[in-house]
Design a protein around this motif. Structure first.
Motif, mmCIF file in Angstrom:
data_model
loop_
_atom_site.group_PDB
_atom_site.id
_atom_site.type_symbol
_atom_site.label_atom_id
_atom_site.label_comp_id
_atom_site.label_asym_id
_atom_site.label_seq_id
_atom_site.Cartn_x
_atom_site.Cartn_y
_atom_site.Cartn_z
ATOM 1 N N ASN A 152 9.808 -3.326 7.456
ATOM 2 C CA ASN A 152 9.561 -2.000 6.442
ATOM 3 C C ASN A 152 7.995 -2.246 7.940
ATOM 4 O OD1 ASN A 152 10.828 -2.112 4.508
ATOM 5 N ND2 ASN A 152 10.213 -4.484 3.919
ATOM 6 N N ILE A 164 3.742 -2.209 6.698
ATOM 7 C CA ILE A 164 3.004 -2.438 6.012
ATOM 8 C C ILE A 164 2.044 -2.316 6.585
ATOM 9 C CG2 ILE A 164 2.255 -3.855 4.101
ATOM 10 C CD1 ILE A 164 5.318 -4.627 3.610
ATOM 11 N N GLY A 180 0.833 -4.426 -0.462
ATOM 12 C CA GLY A 180 2.017 -3.897 -0.032
ATOM 13 C C GLY A 180 2.983 -3.327 -0.915
ATOM 14 N N ILE A 229 4.606 1.899 4.194
ATOM 15 C CA ILE A 229 4.139 1.438 2.936
ATOM 16 C C ILE A 229 2.675 1.306 3.835
ATOM 17 C CG2 ILE A 229 3.240 0.033 0.749
ATOM 18 C CD1 ILE A 229 6.023 -0.727 1.238
ATOM 19 N N HIS A 230 1.412 2.623 3.529
ATOM 20 C CA HIS A 230 0.471 2.416 3.920
ATOM 21 C C HIS A 230 -0.995 2.872 2.592
ATOM 22 C CE1 HIS A 230 0.552 6.479 5.841
ATOM 23 N NE2 HIS A 230 1.243 5.956 4.951
#
Length: 222
Positions: free
Chosen positions: A37, A39, A23, A11-12
């Motif tokens: 994850n 992020i 995020g 996630i970015h």
């Protein structure tokens, strides 16, 4: 909302247009695992939990082995990992933040922030790299427990407590704001200046983020 697993997500670039975006957020969740994850490049918080004010609902939340970095790109009061409001965690079903590598928060509030009456929480075996966080005045220093009472802030009537913070590694000292000292116990905080990590911290860093079979898929991502 129960029995969820949020794992191995990349996630970015979050909050490009609306800077208040995090995020990953969990609110009314029980028995939920947020793990492995990565992020980063986030305008506000990396992982944001709670924000349900005076309701003791969250229990069995396990936030583990995440790599959260380069957060707070456009906001000031930010953390890679942030909790807000009381919870329903118990000794049998606790809320746990463990094994995470939280690094490079560009806001002013450290690595793991706990706010507005947070309760029933274990924070253990995390690596907290705040070498690039701002240096700010007393109540906004390098902390990972700023547990203001909810009743002091107008967000409900519950007070926080029963917070265990143990065996974490950080580039700064452990900080709590003045009203928080009675709510949590900080033990075995390992100060690692200039991010010179012992082997135990290096292992936490190694195990954080995407599992190997998923990490390979991000090599050509943008």
């Amino acid at each position: 909302n129960k029995n969820n697993t949020v794992a191995n997500n990349y996630i970015h670039k979050i909050g490009v247009d609306y800077h208040g975006g995090s995020g990953l957020s969990t609110t009314y969740a029980q028995d939920t695992v947020v793990s492995n994850n990565e992020i980063f490049d986030v305008s506000y918080m990396g992982i944001h939990m709670g924000h349900i004010y005076d309701e003791n609902y969250i229990a069995g939340l396990n936030v583990k082995d995440n790599y959260v970095h380069d957060t707070g790109n456009n906001m000031v009061e930010t953390c890679p990992i942030y909790t807000f409001s009381p919870t329903a965690g118990t000794d049998e079903n606790p809320n746990v933040i463990s094994g995470n590598y939280a690094a490079y928060n560009w806001g002013r509030t450290g690595s793991i922030g706990n706010d507005h009456g947070v309760s029933n929480l274990i924070i253990r075996n995390n690596v907290l790299d705040s070498t690039h966080s701002w240096k700010c005045a007393d109540d906004y220093g390098y902390y990972y427990l700023k547990n203001w009472r909810a009743s002091d802030t107008g967000f409900g009537n519950a007070d926080g407590g029963n917070i265990v913070i143990d065996n974490n590694y950080g580039t700064q000292g452990a900080y709590t704001n003045k009203s928080a000292e009675q709510y949590g116990v900080i033990t075995n905080h390992h100060l690692c200046e200039f991010a010179v990590w012992p082997d135990e911290a290096k292992e936490i860093i190694k195990m954080s983020g995407l599992e190997q079979k998923y990490a390979a898929e991000t090599q050509n991502s943008v």
